[in-house]
Motif scaffolding. Sequence first.
Motif, PDB file in Angstrom:
ATOM      1  N   PRO A  46       0.809  -1.229   0.000  1.00  0.00           N
ATOM      2  CA  PRO A  46       0.000   0.000   0.000  1.00  0.00           C
ATOM      3  C   PRO A  46       0.838   1.273   0.000  1.00  0.00           C
ATOM      4  O   PRO A  46       0.377   2.316  -0.461  1.00  0.00           O
ATOM      5  CB  PRO A  46      -0.812  -0.113   1.303  1.00  0.00           C
ATOM      6  CG  PRO A  46      -0.815  -1.565   1.630  1.00  0.00           C
ATOM      7  CD  PRO A  46       0.508  -2.107   1.140  1.00  0.00           C
ATOM      8  N   ASN A  51       0.159   3.377  -5.641  1.00  0.00           N
ATOM      9  CA  ASN A  51      -0.966   2.905  -4.825  1.00  0.00           C
ATOM     10  C   ASN A  51      -1.492   4.013  -3.922  1.00  0.00           C
ATOM     11  O   ASN A  51      -2.712   4.151  -3.720  1.00  0.00           O
ATOM     12  CB  ASN A  51      -0.531   1.704  -3.992  1.00  0.00           C
ATOM     13  CG  ASN A  51      -0.101   0.537  -4.852  1.00  0.00           C
ATOM     14  OD1 ASN A  51      -0.549   0.381  -5.983  1.00  0.00           O
ATOM     15  ND2 ASN A  51       0.780  -0.301  -4.314  1.00  0.00           N
ATOM     16  N   LYS A  52      -0.585   4.806  -3.359  1.00  0.00           N
ATOM     17  CA  LYS A  52      -1.007   5.923  -2.499  1.00  0.00           C
ATOM     18  C   LYS A  52      -1.739   6.991  -3.315  1.00  0.00           C
ATOM     19  O   LYS A  52      -2.731   7.561  -2.849  1.00  0.00           O
ATOM     20  CB  LYS A  52       0.207   6.524  -1.789  1.00  0.00           C
ATOM     21  CG  LYS A  52       0.813   5.616  -0.727  1.00  0.00           C
ATOM     22  CD  LYS A  52       1.762   6.374   0.198  1.00  0.00           C
ATOM     23  CE  LYS A  52       2.964   6.893  -0.558  1.00  0.00           C
ATOM     24  NZ  LYS A  52       3.942   7.539   0.353  1.00  0.00           N
ATOM     25  N   PHE A  55      -5.153   5.823  -4.074  1.00  0.00           N
ATOM     26  CA  PHE A  55      -5.979   5.879  -2.860  1.00  0.00           C
ATOM     27  C   PHE A  55      -6.491   7.303  -2.631  1.00  0.00           C
ATOM     28  O   PHE A  55      -7.665   7.511  -2.311  1.00  0.00           O
ATOM     29  CB  PHE A  55      -5.168   5.407  -1.656  1.00  0.00           C
ATOM     30  CG  PHE A  55      -5.941   5.410  -0.373  1.00  0.00           C
ATOM     31  CD1 PHE A  55      -6.755   4.335  -0.030  1.00  0.00           C
ATOM     32  CD2 PHE A  55      -5.862   6.493   0.492  1.00  0.00           C
ATOM     33  CE1 PHE A  55      -7.470   4.333   1.155  1.00  0.00           C
ATOM     34  CE2 PHE A  55      -6.589   6.502   1.673  1.00  0.00           C
ATOM     35  CZ  PHE A  55      -7.391   5.421   2.008  1.00  0.00           C
ATOM     36  N   SER A  58      -9.088   8.071  -5.101  1.00  0.00           N
ATOM     37  CA  SER A  58     -10.332   7.383  -4.750  1.00  0.00           C
ATOM     38  C   SER A  58     -11.108   8.152  -3.690  1.00  0.00           C
ATOM     39  O   SER A  58     -12.347   8.213  -3.728  1.00  0.00           O
ATOM     40  CB  SER A  58     -10.014   5.971  -4.246  1.00  0.00           C
ATOM     41  OG  SER A  58     -11.169   5.323  -3.783  1.00  0.00           O
ATOM     42  N   GLU A  59     -10.392   8.744  -2.742  1.00  0.00           N
ATOM     43  CA  GLU A  59     -11.047   9.525  -1.688  1.00  0.00           C
ATOM     44  C   GLU A  59     -11.748  10.754  -2.263  1.00  0.00           C
ATOM     45  O   GLU A  59     -12.811  11.147  -1.799  1.00  0.00           O
ATOM     46  CB  GLU A  59     -10.019   9.961  -0.643  1.00  0.00           C
ATOM     47  CG  GLU A  59      -9.432   8.806   0.173  1.00  0.00           C
ATOM     48  CD  GLU A  59     -10.468   8.162   1.071  1.00  0.00           C
ATOM     49  OE1 GLU A  59     -11.126   8.892   1.842  1.00  0.00           O
ATOM     50  OE2 GLU A  59     -10.633   6.926   0.973  1.00  0.00           O
ATOM     51  N   GLU A  64     -14.302   3.368  -5.357  1.00  0.00           N
ATOM     52  CA  GLU A  64     -13.615   2.434  -4.475  1.00  0.00           C
ATOM     53  C   GLU A  64     -12.639   1.524  -5.214  1.00  0.00           C
ATOM     54  O   GLU A  64     -11.651   1.067  -4.638  1.00  0.00           O
ATOM     55  CB  GLU A  64     -14.647   1.571  -3.738  1.00  0.00           C
ATOM     56  CG  GLU A  64     -15.447   2.324  -2.685  1.00  0.00           C
ATOM     57  CD  GLU A  64     -14.560   2.838  -1.555  1.00  0.00           C
ATOM     58  OE1 GLU A  64     -13.681   2.067  -1.099  1.00  0.00           O
ATOM     59  OE2 GLU A  64     -14.757   3.993  -1.131  1.00  0.00           O
ATOM     60  N   LYS A  67      -8.782   1.984  -5.142  1.00  0.00           N
ATOM     61  CA  LYS A  67      -7.962   1.625  -3.977  1.00  0.00           C
ATOM     62  C   LYS A  67      -7.311   0.269  -4.247  1.00  0.00           C
ATOM     63  O   LYS A  67      -7.844  -0.783  -3.895  1.00  0.00           O
ATOM     64  CB  LYS A  67      -8.815   1.577  -2.719  1.00  0.00           C
ATOM     65  CG  LYS A  67      -9.394   2.929  -2.328  1.00  0.00           C
ATOM     66  CD  LYS A  67     -10.238   2.830  -1.077  1.00  0.00           C
ATOM     67  CE  LYS A  67     -10.801   4.190  -0.693  1.00  0.00           C
ATOM     68  NZ  LYS A  67     -11.638   4.139   0.527  1.00  0.00           N
ATOM     69  N   ARG A  70      -4.359  -2.765  -1.469  1.00  0.00           N
ATOM     70  CA  ARG A  70      -4.511  -2.420  -0.054  1.00  0.00           C
ATOM     71  C   ARG A  70      -4.214  -3.617   0.842  1.00  0.00           C
ATOM     72  O   ARG A  70      -3.946  -3.469   2.033  1.00  0.00           O
ATOM     73  CB  ARG A  70      -5.930  -1.912   0.230  1.00  0.00           C
ATOM     74  CG  ARG A  70      -6.385  -0.738  -0.625  1.00  0.00           C
ATOM     75  CD  ARG A  70      -5.360   0.343  -0.745  1.00  0.00           C
ATOM     76  NE  ARG A  70      -5.011   0.949   0.530  1.00  0.00           N
ATOM     77  CZ  ARG A  70      -4.036   1.814   0.695  1.00  0.00           C
ATOM     78  NH1 ARG A  70      -3.272   2.164  -0.333  1.00  0.00           N
ATOM     79  NH2 ARG A  70      -3.778   2.325   1.888  1.00  0.00           N
TER      80      ARG A  70
END
Length: 262
Positions: A46, A51-52, A55, A58-59, A64, A67, A70
Amino acid sequence: MSFLEHLEELRWHLMRSVIAVMVFAIGAFIFYDFIFNVLILAPKNPEFFTNKMFFILSEYTGVESLKINRHPFQIININMAGQFATHISVSLVIGIIASFPYIFYEFWSFLKPALYDNEKKHARGSIFYTSFLFALGILFGYYIITPLSVHFLGSYSVSDQVLNQINLTSYISSITSIVLAGGVIFELPVLIFFLSKIGLVSPEFLKKHRKHSVVLILILSAIITPPDIFSQVLVCLPLLLLYEIGIKISKRVQKNQLANLE
């Protein structure tokens, strides 16, 4: 130069290229901790940069499926000499990638004397552009394609009763294949340049098959990305851009050839 003299010249170019690969491979072999923990194994975690970023995106978007990675899967080794063999093979791959500009320089030095002055003029900067595109493809493959592929393949399951414990050799071969494929794919404009020079492709041919290329790129991106539009577009755009650049290059080559004939 005679045929044998050409072979002797080629032999020295190949030897120098092999030496360059071995030098970088030895360096990669020595710094194995950085190569494996920081580079090779990082995309499944993660904390990896891509990947970060996905994420965070996605926020903001509420998607979703962005993400990715994870829940990192476990990598196992089932062969006695598996880790040592993997260490050697990865070092060789790193050696090839790191020494690519020098390898191409040796290849170009061998071919350059056979070119006419106008051909040398049009091919000026080929070492820089070829190396730049290769490096760009490697980065694209590593930071974009690899984490998306690792997420899809590593989390794919046919049943809840089957756990994913990925073999080290399988994981490494997948990563290296994806990264090298990225470097090769980004050489598309260079390939189109040389194919246009020898008359195998033309701007008209590339435009005619543009729709087929778009379909193939869309299918490829749909396979290796999560089921959302953003990630598919993220993979598609650079490949489509490379194809369009290839059309421009082919048109310029054709224009120069017509000017030379006149």
